[in-house]
Design a protein around this motif. Structure first.
Motif, PDB file in Angstrom:
ATOM      1  N   PRO A 244     -60.961 -78.748 -90.218  1.00  0.00           N
ATOM      2  CA  PRO A 244     -59.919 -79.777 -90.230  1.00  0.00           C
ATOM      3  C   PRO A 244     -58.622 -79.227 -89.639  1.00  0.00           C
ATOM      4  N   VAL A 245     -58.068 -79.941 -88.679  1.00  0.00           N
ATOM      5  CA  VAL A 245     -56.801 -79.515 -88.078  1.00  0.00           C
ATOM      6  C   VAL A 245     -55.629 -80.327 -88.623  1.00  0.00           C
ATOM      7  N   LYS A 246     -55.935 -81.459 -89.228  1.00  0.00           N
ATOM      8  CA  LYS A 246     -54.879 -82.297 -89.783  1.00  0.00           C
ATOM      9  C   LYS A 246     -55.439 -83.132 -90.922  1.00  0.00           C
ATOM     10  N   MET A 247     -54.632 -83.290 -91.970  1.00  0.00           N
ATOM     11  CA  MET A 247     -54.978 -84.169 -93.084  1.00  0.00           C
ATOM     12  C   MET A 247     -53.759 -84.993 -93.445  1.00  0.00           C
ATOM     13  N   VAL A 248     -53.995 -86.242 -93.784  1.00  0.00           N
ATOM     14  CA  VAL A 248     -52.932 -87.115 -94.254  1.00  0.00           C
ATOM     15  C   VAL A 248     -53.423 -87.776 -95.533  1.00  0.00           C
ATOM     16  N   ILE A 249     -52.669 -87.603 -96.606  1.00  0.00           N
ATOM     17  CA  ILE A 249     -53.057 -88.129 -97.910  1.00  0.00           C
ATOM     18  C   ILE A 249     -51.909 -88.958 -98.456  1.00  0.00           C
ATOM     19  N   GLY A 250     -52.198 -90.165 -98.859  1.00  0.00           N
ATOM     20  CA  GLY A 250     -51.155 -91.063 -99.350  1.00  0.00           C
ATOM     21  C   GLY A 250     -51.449 -91.572-100.742  1.00  0.00           C
ATOM     22  N   MET A 251     -50.440 -91.550-101.602  1.00  0.00           N
ATOM     23  CA  MET A 251     -50.552 -92.104-102.947  1.00  0.00           C
ATOM     24  C   MET A 251     -49.755 -93.400-102.977  1.00  0.00           C
ATOM     25  N   ARG A 252     -50.438 -94.515-103.172  1.00  0.00           N
ATOM     26  CA  ARG A 252     -49.810 -95.833-103.099  1.00  0.00           C
ATOM     27  C   ARG A 252     -49.267 -96.270-104.454  1.00  0.00           C
ATOM     28  N   THR A 253     -47.983 -96.615-104.487  1.00  0.00           N
ATOM     29  CA  THR A 253     -47.321 -97.071-105.705  1.00  0.00           C
ATOM     30  C   THR A 253     -46.529 -98.339-105.368  1.00  0.00           C
ATOM     31  N   PRO A 254     -46.071 -99.092-106.386  1.00  0.00           N
ATOM     32  CA  PRO A 254     -45.270-100.290-106.119  1.00  0.00           C
ATOM     33  C   PRO A 254     -43.978 -99.985-105.371  1.00  0.00           C
ATOM     34  N   GLN A 255     -43.470 -98.758-105.516  1.00  0.00           N
ATOM     35  CA  GLN A 255     -42.212 -98.381-104.840  1.00  0.00           C
ATOM     36  C   GLN A 255     -42.453 -97.928-103.406  1.00  0.00           C
ATOM     37  N   GLY A 256     -43.702 -97.849-102.997  1.00  0.00           N
ATOM     38  CA  GLY A 256     -44.027 -97.387-101.651  1.00  0.00           C
ATOM     39  C   GLY A 256     -45.048 -96.266-101.711  1.00  0.00           C
ATOM     40  N   THR A 257     -45.419 -95.779-100.551  1.00  0.00           N
ATOM     41  CA  THR A 257     -46.427 -94.726-100.468  1.00  0.00           C
ATOM     42  C   THR A 257     -45.768 -93.358-100.339  1.00  0.00           C
ATOM     43  N   ILE A 258     -46.234 -92.424-101.162  1.00  0.00           N
ATOM     44  CA  ILE A 258     -45.827 -91.025-101.024  1.00  0.00           C
ATOM     45  C   ILE A 258     -46.840 -90.380-100.089  1.00  0.00           C
ATOM     46  N   ASN A 259     -46.378 -89.899 -98.963  1.00  0.00           N
ATOM     47  CA  ASN A 259     -47.264 -89.384 -97.922  1.00  0.00           C
ATOM     48  C   ASN A 259     -47.158 -87.871 -97.794  1.00  0.00           C
ATOM     49  N   LEU A 260     -48.305 -87.203 -97.662  1.00  0.00           N
ATOM     50  CA  LEU A 260     -48.329 -85.768 -97.400  1.00  0.00           C
ATOM     51  C   LEU A 260     -49.205 -85.513 -96.185  1.00  0.00           C
ATOM     52  N   THR A 261     -48.590 -85.033 -95.115  1.00  0.00           N
ATOM     53  CA  THR A 261     -49.301 -84.694 -93.890  1.00  0.00           C
ATOM     54  C   THR A 261     -49.391 -83.181 -93.770  1.00  0.00           C
ATOM     55  N   SER A 262     -50.595 -82.661 -93.591  1.00  0.00           N
ATOM     56  CA  SER A 262     -50.815 -81.212 -93.488  1.00  0.00           C
ATOM     57  C   SER A 262     -51.485 -80.887 -92.167  1.00  0.00           C
ATOM     58  N   ASP A 263     -50.877 -79.970 -91.417  1.00  0.00           N
ATOM     59  CA  ASP A 263     -51.460 -79.476 -90.172  1.00  0.00           C
ATOM     60  C   ASP A 263     -51.899 -78.037 -90.394  1.00  0.00           C
ATOM     61  N   TYR A 264     -53.181 -77.754 -90.102  1.00  0.00           N
ATOM     62  CA  TYR A 264     -53.753 -76.435 -90.350  1.00  0.00           C
ATOM     63  C   TYR A 264     -54.094 -75.737 -89.037  1.00  0.00           C
ATOM     64  N   SER A 265     -53.927 -74.416 -89.032  1.00  0.00           N
ATOM     65  CA  SER A 265     -54.294 -73.611 -87.866  1.00  0.00           C
ATOM     66  C   SER A 265     -54.611 -72.193 -88.336  1.00  0.00           C
ATOM     67  N   ASP A 266     -55.179 -71.399 -87.448  1.00  0.00           N
ATOM     68  CA  ASP A 266     -55.438 -69.982 -87.734  1.00  0.00           C
ATOM     69  C   ASP A 266     -56.174 -69.789 -89.062  1.00  0.00           C
ATOM     70  N   TYR A 267     -57.305 -70.479 -89.193  1.00  0.00           N
ATOM     71  CA  TYR A 267     -58.107 -70.302 -90.404  1.00  0.00           C
ATOM     72  C   TYR A 267     -58.505 -68.832 -90.550  1.00  0.00           C
ATOM     73  N   GLY A 268     -58.400 -68.342 -91.780  1.00  0.00           N
ATOM     74  CA  GLY A 268     -58.678 -66.937 -92.042  1.00  0.00           C
ATOM     75  C   GLY A 268     -57.460 -66.058 -91.876  1.00  0.00           C
ATOM     76  N   ALA A 269     -56.286 -66.664 -91.558  1.00  0.00           N
ATOM     77  CA  ALA A 269     -55.056 -65.883 -91.425  1.00  0.00           C
ATOM     78  C   ALA A 269     -54.767 -65.155 -92.726  1.00  0.00           C
ATOM     79  N   ARG A 270     -54.202 -63.953 -92.636  1.00  0.00           N
ATOM     80  CA  ARG A 270     -53.937 -63.151 -93.832  1.00  0.00           C
ATOM     81  C   ARG A 270     -52.978 -63.877 -94.769  1.00  0.00           C
ATOM     82  N   ALA A 271     -53.361 -63.933 -96.027  1.00  0.00           N
ATOM     83  CA  ALA A 271     -52.536 -64.598 -97.032  1.00  0.00           C
ATOM     84  C   ALA A 271     -52.285 -63.647 -98.195  1.00  0.00           C
ATOM     85  N   GLU A 272     -51.827 -62.445 -97.857  1.00  0.00           N
ATOM     86  CA  GLU A 272     -51.526 -61.446 -98.889  1.00  0.00           C
ATOM     87  C   GLU A 272     -50.088 -61.655 -99.360  1.00  0.00           C
ATOM     88  N   VAL A 273     -49.956 -62.520-100.328  1.00  0.00           N
ATOM     89  CA  VAL A 273     -48.636 -62.917-100.808  1.00  0.00           C
ATOM     90  C   VAL A 273     -48.208 -62.016-101.968  1.00  0.00           C
TER      91      VAL A 273
END
Length: 304
Positions: A244-273
């Motif tokens: 997946p290179v992009k995901m868009v997830i929306g939570m629909r409420t009476p006040q409107g939609t809360i949208n989260l768009t995620s763009d992914y790249s470099d799978y396997g990139a080091r994540a030593e936090v």
């Protein structure tokens, strides 16, 4: 600690709580209606994407969250999901950015279900050089003595830490799963899929709801119905390598939609936090206790 420092820390906590509380879209225009895939073909592609993403365990990510009437929030950095870690820089715009106590950029780190927010140099100046606010949401709920809150905190952290593979798994549960068609994203050829889950279907499919008892689950569903929450819309764009290179997830409420768009790249990139040194951190719960103590002392002085 001055009230300005307290307010700035509270702003950072609010931002973290918003991110933790949202599981994951904005409406996108479909491109290329020809060559629609069958349910079996869609399942095959999405299962391959699920397996590849699960094995990758980490990626570079850019997330943009939009909330009706509140502007937007953008996070960019690296995310890992086995184990779950994040190291991102958060930028705000709109109403949140208009607040003079909101930093333009905030770095956020999550390790072992604990969130660290960089409150900035001004905060450090008022906190003996400590600029990182440590927020252990499970400990905060434990301190409050609320068992249900503890479970919801755990579920919220799981949502914050939810990897794209889990989102794909949820999409596969959608009875309205649809192949929109081929689409080019940032020069990459992809296949676009979308589906919708009602809140109850989401609760059935999402393992984090398993933390709740049946009575708590029914109460949560009833609260969602009262609030007018409609459900979740999910879109995913899968490249020719079945990632997946992009995901868009929306939570629909009476006040409107809360949208989260995620763009992914470099799978396997080091994540030593790495977490900030203890000498540079202050605990949010301890800060609350300190503030309560100051309030009690002030009240005693006034009544004397």
């Amino acid at each position: 600690m001055g009230m300005t420092a307290w307010r700035r820390a509270g702003v950072c906590l609010t931002a973290a709580a918003v991110v933790v509380g949202v599981a994951g879209c904005q409406d996108g225009a479909p491109a290329g209606a020809e060559g629609r895939q069958t349910r079996n073909e869609m399942t095959k592609v999405l299962q391959a994407a699920f397996e590849n993403t699960s094995e990758a365990k980490s990626a570079k990510v850019r997330m943009t969250m939009t909330m009706a009437g509140s502007g937007s929030m953008e996070l960019s950095g690296v995310q890992g999901w086995d184990p779950g870690v994040m190291d991102v820089t958060m930028k705000t715009s709109g109403v949140m950015a208009d607040d003079p106590d909101v930093p333009e950029k905030v770095r956020m780190i999550m390790v072992d279900d604990v969130v660290y927010m960089d409150a900035g140099a001004e905060q450090a100046a008022e906190m003996d050089g400590k600029r990182w606010m440590r927020m252990d949401f499970a400990a905060m709920a434990e301190e409050a003595g609320d068992a249900e809150l503890r479970k919801r905190m755990a579920g919220g952290l799981e949502n914050l830490n939810q990897d794209p593979a889990q989102q794909i798994a949820l999409l596969l549960e959608s009875p309205s799963l649809k192949h929109v068609g081929p689409e080019e994203i940032d020069g990459v050829r992809t296949q676009h899929y979308e589906g919708t889950l009602s809140f109850e279907e989401m609760a059935d499919a999402d393992e984090s709801f398993g933390l709740l008892s049946e009575a708590e689950r029914q109460e949560l569903l009833a609260d969602a119905e009262k609030s007018g929450m409609k459900g979740y819309d999910t879109q995913v764009w899968v490249n020719e390598d079945d990632y997946p290179v992009k995901m868009v997830i929306g939570m629909r409420t009476p006040q409107g939609t809360i949208n989260l768009t995620s763009d992914y790249s470099d799978y396997g990139a080091r994540a030593e936090v790495e977490t900030p040194p203890a000498r540079d951190t202050f605990d949010f719960v301890e800060m609350l206790k300190e503030l309560e103590g100051l309030g009690a002392d002030s009240g005693a002085g006034l009544s004397a």
